[in-house]
Motif scaffolding. Sequence first.
Motif, PDB file in Angstrom:
ATOM      1  N   GLN A  36       0.843  -1.204   0.065  1.00 34.88           N
ATOM      2  CA  GLN A  36      -0.025  -0.007  -0.001  1.00 34.88           C
ATOM      3  C   GLN A  36       0.954   1.298  -0.098  1.00 34.88           C
ATOM      4  OE1 GLN A  36      -2.894   0.068   3.052  1.00 34.88           O
ATOM      5  NE2 GLN A  36      -3.135  -2.463   2.955  1.00 34.88           N
ATOM      6  N   ILE A  37       2.203   1.274   0.428  1.00 32.70           N
ATOM      7  CA  ILE A  37       2.927   2.346   0.450  1.00 32.70           C
ATOM      8  C   ILE A  37       4.349   2.444  -0.187  1.00 32.70           C
ATOM      9  CG2 ILE A  37       2.254   2.965   3.038  1.00 32.70           C
ATOM     10  CD1 ILE A  37       4.722   1.664   3.791  1.00 32.70           C
ATOM     11  N   LEU A  38       4.847   1.198  -0.560  1.00 32.72           N
ATOM     12  CA  LEU A  38       6.108   0.961  -1.061  1.00 32.72           C
ATOM     13  C   LEU A  38       5.982   1.002  -2.603  1.00 32.72           C
ATOM     14  CD1 LEU A  38       9.032   0.574  -0.842  1.00 32.72           C
ATOM     15  CD2 LEU A  38       8.648  -1.734  -0.811  1.00 32.72           C
ATOM     16  N   ILE A  39       6.535   2.343  -3.128  1.00 32.74           N
ATOM     17  CA  ILE A  39       6.423   2.505  -4.766  1.00 32.74           C
ATOM     18  C   ILE A  39       7.743   1.885  -5.271  1.00 32.74           C
ATOM     19  CG2 ILE A  39       7.027   4.173  -6.642  1.00 32.74           C
ATOM     20  CD1 ILE A  39       4.175   4.423  -4.993  1.00 32.74           C
ATOM     21  N   GLY A  40       8.675   1.528  -4.881  1.00 36.45           N
ATOM     22  CA  GLY A  40       9.892   0.976  -5.204  1.00 36.45           C
ATOM     23  C   GLY A  40      11.159   1.600  -4.858  1.00 36.45           C
ATOM     24  N   GLY A  41      12.200   1.185  -5.410  1.00 35.85           N
ATOM     25  CA  GLY A  41      13.515   1.850  -5.291  1.00 35.85           C
ATOM     26  C   GLY A  41      14.614   1.473  -6.274  1.00 35.85           C
ATOM     27  N   MET A  42      15.752   2.029  -6.184  1.00 33.43           N
ATOM     28  CA  MET A  42      16.905   1.955  -7.009  1.00 33.43           C
ATOM     29  C   MET A  42      18.371   1.662  -6.373  1.00 33.43           C
ATOM     30  SD  MET A  42      18.444   4.572  -9.945  1.00 33.43           S
ATOM     31  CE  MET A  42      17.141   4.066 -11.272  1.00 33.43           C
ATOM     32  N   VAL A  43      19.137   1.012  -6.620  1.00 32.99           N
ATOM     33  CA  VAL A  43      20.350   0.844  -5.911  1.00 32.99           C
ATOM     34  C   VAL A  43      21.265   1.520  -6.900  1.00 32.99           C
ATOM     35  CG1 VAL A  43      22.163  -0.618  -5.207  1.00 32.99           C
ATOM     36  CG2 VAL A  43      19.733  -1.377  -4.859  1.00 32.99           C
ATOM     37  N   CYS A  44      21.928   2.662  -6.632  1.00 36.38           N
ATOM     38  CA  CYS A  44      23.070   3.225  -7.353  1.00 36.38           C
ATOM     39  C   CYS A  44      24.109   3.151  -6.559  1.00 36.38           C
ATOM     40  CB  CYS A  44      22.561   4.842  -7.457  1.00 36.38           C
ATOM     41  SG  CYS A  44      21.268   4.893  -8.827  1.00 36.38           S
ATOM     42  N   TYR A  45      25.030   2.213  -6.788  1.00 35.25           N
ATOM     43  CA  TYR A  45      26.154   2.046  -5.934  1.00 35.25           C
ATOM     44  C   TYR A  45      27.378   2.594  -6.590  1.00 35.25           C
ATOM     45  CZ  TYR A  45      28.934  -0.340  -2.444  1.00 35.25           C
ATOM     46  OH  TYR A  45      29.651  -0.736  -1.201  1.00 35.25           O
ATOM     47  N   HIS A  46      27.802   2.624  -8.033  1.00 38.82           N
ATOM     48  CA  HIS A  46      28.644   2.705  -8.653  1.00 38.82           C
ATOM     49  C   HIS A  46      28.598   4.336  -8.984  1.00 38.82           C
ATOM     50  CE1 HIS A  46      31.907   3.154 -11.660  1.00 38.82           C
ATOM     51  NE2 HIS A  46      32.809   2.402 -10.860  1.00 38.82           N
ATOM     52  N   THR A  47      29.552   5.110  -9.103  1.00 42.06           N
ATOM     53  CA  THR A  47      29.607   6.449  -9.612  1.00 42.06           C
ATOM     54  C   THR A  47      28.819   6.633 -10.796  1.00 42.06           C
ATOM     55  OG1 THR A  47      31.619   7.008  -8.206  1.00 42.06           O
ATOM     56  CG2 THR A  47      31.004   8.537 -10.156  1.00 42.06           C
ATOM     57  N   SER A  48      29.070   5.830 -11.782  1.00 39.84           N
ATOM     58  CA  SER A  48      28.444   5.851 -13.193  1.00 39.84           C
ATOM     59  C   SER A  48      26.998   5.846 -13.122  1.00 39.84           C
ATOM     60  CB  SER A  48      29.155   4.711 -14.168  1.00 39.84           C
ATOM     61  OG  SER A  48      28.689   3.512 -13.672  1.00 39.84           O
ATOM     62  N   MET A  49      26.505   5.172 -12.256  1.00 41.40           N
ATOM     63  CA  MET A  49      24.944   5.029 -12.102  1.00 41.40           C
ATOM     64  C   MET A  49      24.440   6.447 -11.471  1.00 41.40           C
ATOM     65  SD  MET A  49      23.555   1.164 -11.305  1.00 41.40           S
ATOM     66  CE  MET A  49      22.106   1.567 -11.660  1.00 41.40           C
ATOM     67  N   LYS A  50      25.218   6.960 -10.515  1.00 39.44           N
ATOM     68  CA  LYS A  50      24.730   8.081  -9.786  1.00 39.44           C
ATOM     69  C   LYS A  50      24.798   9.145 -11.089  1.00 39.44           C
ATOM     70  CE  LYS A  50      26.185   6.915  -5.129  1.00 39.44           C
ATOM     71  NZ  LYS A  50      26.971   5.934  -5.365  1.00 39.44           N
ATOM     72  N   GLU A  51      26.015   9.388 -11.977  1.00 40.23           N
ATOM     73  CA  GLU A  51      25.956  10.363 -12.874  1.00 40.23           C
ATOM     74  C   GLU A  51      25.043  10.152 -14.147  1.00 40.23           C
ATOM     75  OE1 GLU A  51      30.451  11.495 -11.953  1.00 40.23           O
ATOM     76  OE2 GLU A  51      30.077  10.376 -13.588  1.00 40.23           O
ATOM     77  N   ASP A  52      25.054   8.800 -14.418  1.00 36.90           N
ATOM     78  CA  ASP A  52      24.415   8.529 -15.909  1.00 36.90           C
ATOM     79  C   ASP A  52      22.734   8.469 -15.747  1.00 36.90           C
ATOM     80  OD1 ASP A  52      26.854   8.418 -16.853  1.00 36.90           O
ATOM     81  OD2 ASP A  52      26.755   6.340 -16.915  1.00 36.90           O
TER      82      ASP A  52
END
Length: 157
Positions: free
Chosen positions: A43-59
């Motif tokens: 009812q509350i959890l939309i989802g999430g993303m794991v952005c571990y590496h710098t490239s994911m954070k930037e890209d």
Amino acid sequence: MASDKVIACCQALIKKNWTISFVESASAGKLSYEFSTVINSGQILIGGMVCYHTSMKEDLLLIPQGTIQKHTAESAMVTKLMAQNFHRYVLSDICVALTGLTTPGGSETSRKPVGTIFVHIIFPHKEIASRFTFGGSPKDIVDQAIDAVAELILEEV
């Protein structure tokens, strides 16, 4: 199994009819997982993303080039940008970003030792940023960070 704090947080969000999403680095998806194990979390959890590496954070999260080099991947600034940029694409009442140092080999210093965790939470009408220093194993650090996030949300809800 989710901790009592996570269960209480989920129950409060369900009662308020608020949704939540997560963008995680140091916790590597465990924050989303722990919330998902609570009864009626769908009812509350939309989802999430794991952005571990710098490239994911930037890209994927569009953290501006040079920001991580200037502030480090485990910093209040990067955590804030992760939350704000993720929240633009994944609409939820609350968006939580978490970064930090659970093991040696990152950007740790004497002022930012292993165990340092950064959290940035976007609520419907405000944002809060917190920095914690926890001890123990990497699992202990992540578990303490998850409980800290649940507490921060409970204080606002």
